[in-house]
Design a protein around this motif. Sequence first.
Motif: not given
Length: 163
Positions: A90-96
Amino acid sequence: MRVYGVTGWKNTGKTTLMERLVAEIAGRGLTVSTVKHAHHDTDIDQPGRDSHRHREAGAQEVLLASPRRWALMHELRDAPEPPLSDLLARLSPVDLVLIEGYKRAAHPKVEAHRGATGRPLLAPGNPTIRAIASDGAPDTALPVFDLDDTAAIAAFILREVGL
């Protein structure tokens, strides 16, 4: 998505370490999101507020939006807690994504440890723990970092995930 956790017993400094790691890693120009697991009944909403009234009336999900942020609240209504993998999706894409808690989940973790708690290390019984962040010198074959050495702990995590 790259994920890494911070785990440990209660009152070992997990949240403080998470806060410092987010600031350190974001300060290096990377995007970071967090997941915090709570074992108790927790609520980010306040009784009497409109969004709380919507949930109490029976809404399955309530999205609260403002010019500064938005939050999606999902009521389980006696359904089982979803697995971490479903929540991460459910999270938006991020590095970590840094995860606080979820001791038994499969992602790699750093264990926060304070000798004053009198609690033993979790690491001997948990192969997902890759290092210890401690205020002492615990007896372990794993890498041990000073609990306050945020830069070194962040560097270790970033190496582990390939960033």
